[in-house]
Design an enzyme around this catalytic site. Structure first.
Site, mmCIF file in Angstrom:
data_model
loop_
_atom_site.group_PDB
_atom_site.id
_atom_site.type_symbol
_atom_site.label_atom_id
_atom_site.label_comp_id
_atom_site.label_asym_id
_atom_site.label_seq_id
_atom_site.Cartn_x
_atom_site.Cartn_y
_atom_site.Cartn_z
ATOM 1 N N HIS A 34 7.249 6.402 -2.337
ATOM 2 C CA HIS A 34 6.803 6.339 -0.937
ATOM 3 C C HIS A 34 7.423 7.492 -0.130
ATOM 4 C CE1 HIS A 34 6.364 1.912 -1.927
ATOM 5 N NE2 HIS A 34 5.191 2.177 -1.384
ATOM 6 N N GLN B 164 -1.306 8.269 -6.370
ATOM 7 C CA GLN B 164 -2.196 8.276 -7.548
ATOM 8 C C GLN B 164 -1.823 7.181 -8.541
ATOM 9 O OE1 GLN B 164 -2.741 12.047 -9.692
ATOM 10 N NE2 GLN B 164 -3.195 10.830 -11.518
ATOM 11 N N LYS B 165 -0.611 6.665 -8.443
ATOM 12 C CA LYS B 165 -0.166 5.587 -9.349
ATOM 13 C C LYS B 165 -1.210 4.450 -9.370
ATOM 14 C CE LYS B 165 2.569 1.959 -10.556
ATOM 15 N NZ LYS B 165 2.072 0.963 -9.653
#
Ligand code: PAF
Length: 302
Positions: free
Chosen positions: A37, A148-149
């Protein structure tokens, strides 16, 4: 840093700034913020004048047997990270403010939501699409960043924003990984030391699939078998899916002739891990290189 709980005050703040020509950036989160994050927030900070991070553990994206009540909520740490990264406003709406009495609208993005995570978590993506639509309505951002995870989530949000003409620029930021390759996730705290020691096997399996593509194999079965073989080396991982898909529609491919995304989800006891890698077939990679060499130099600014 301003902390705002009321959706109405959130919108008023944002609209006032936008009227003054200020660019508003937005990073929606469910809190339990980690270095992944932090990287998203930093990337957002560079792309906007005023930055909003939301912290809202969204009940509608959890299934009845999932971890809604246990989901980590370290609010003081989350606010500290936001302050350190120069966030201007932390938006922390309550469940009652997000879903008041009588709330009944649901947003569906059926084709992208149908497979993979959608099969295992049938109501998850309707919950995500609905809350992101609501958050965009409240925050009114110019740009929003997603990791993108959660590849399928990012693909779904791109589709949603395009389909509903939301006018928000979506930026998908690369996955941030631990040293051994494990994708950072708020749920990694659930892993026991033994589980943590082998959790990076999922990433290794995606790398094994990517290596098969790099060597020129287009056959999806060969790619999937390389991924599965890596997982089978550890007896305590159960596969939910290991898939080779079209990067936009997420439909399964029968051969990799240009770009593809390798998607994987495994279980370690009660903990689920998901990850992905985008791969490009060697021929496409070469064509891209040649194309770049022969295209006229781009002007410094456009
Ligand atoms: O990725 C997440 O943290 C959540 O799914 C999101 C986008 C904040 C919606 O609740």
């Amino acid at each position: 840093m301003k902390i705002v709980h009321s959706p109405h005050m959130m919108t008023a703040w944002s609209l006032r700034l936008r009227r003054e020509g200020v660019t508003v950036g937005f990073v929606p989160t469910m809190g339990a913020l980690h270095d992944g994050h932090r990287a998203l927030i930093r990337a957002a900070r560079l792309r906007c004048d005023a930055l909003v991070v939301s912290i809202f553990v969204n009940p509608t994206q959890f299934g009845p047997a999932e971890d809604l009540t246990q989901y980590p909520r370290p609010l003081a740490n989350d606010r500290r990270l936001c302050r350190e990264e120069g966030v201007d406003l932390c938006f922390e709406p309550s469940v009652a403010a997000m879903y008041p009495e009588g709330f009944q609208t649901t947003i569906a993005v059926p084709a992208i939501a149908r497979r993979w995570e959608g099969e295992v978590r049938p109501h998850h993506f309707a919950g995500v699409a609905t809350v992101v639509t609501k958050l965009f309505g409240m925050v009114r951002p110019d740009i929003a960043l997603f990791g993108q995870k959660d590849y399928q989530q990012a693909a779904l949000i791109r589709r949603l924003v395009q389909d509903l003409n939301m006018g928000v620029e979506i930026i998908v930021y690369p996955t941030v990984r631990e040293k051994d390759g494990l994708a950072m996730s708020s749920r990694n705290v659930y892993l026991s030391p033994e589980q943590r020691a082998i959790a990076a096997t999922l990433y290794k399996s995606l790398r094994a699939g990517a290596e098969v593509v790099r060597k020129g194999t287009t056959d999806v079965q060969a790619i999937q078998s390389a991924m599965a073989t890596t997982i089978e080396q550890t007896s305590i991982l159960t596969v939910d899916y290991l898939a080779v898909c079209d990067p936009l529609s997420l439909d399964p491919l029968s051969s990799v002739v240009s770009r593809a995304v390798l998607l994987g989800a495994v279980r370690l006891g009660s903990v689920r891990l998901i990850d992905n890698l985008v791969v490009v077939a060697p021929r496409t990679r070469m064509e891209q290189r040649v194309g770049r060499r022969h295209s006229p130099a781009r002007p410094a600014s456009s």
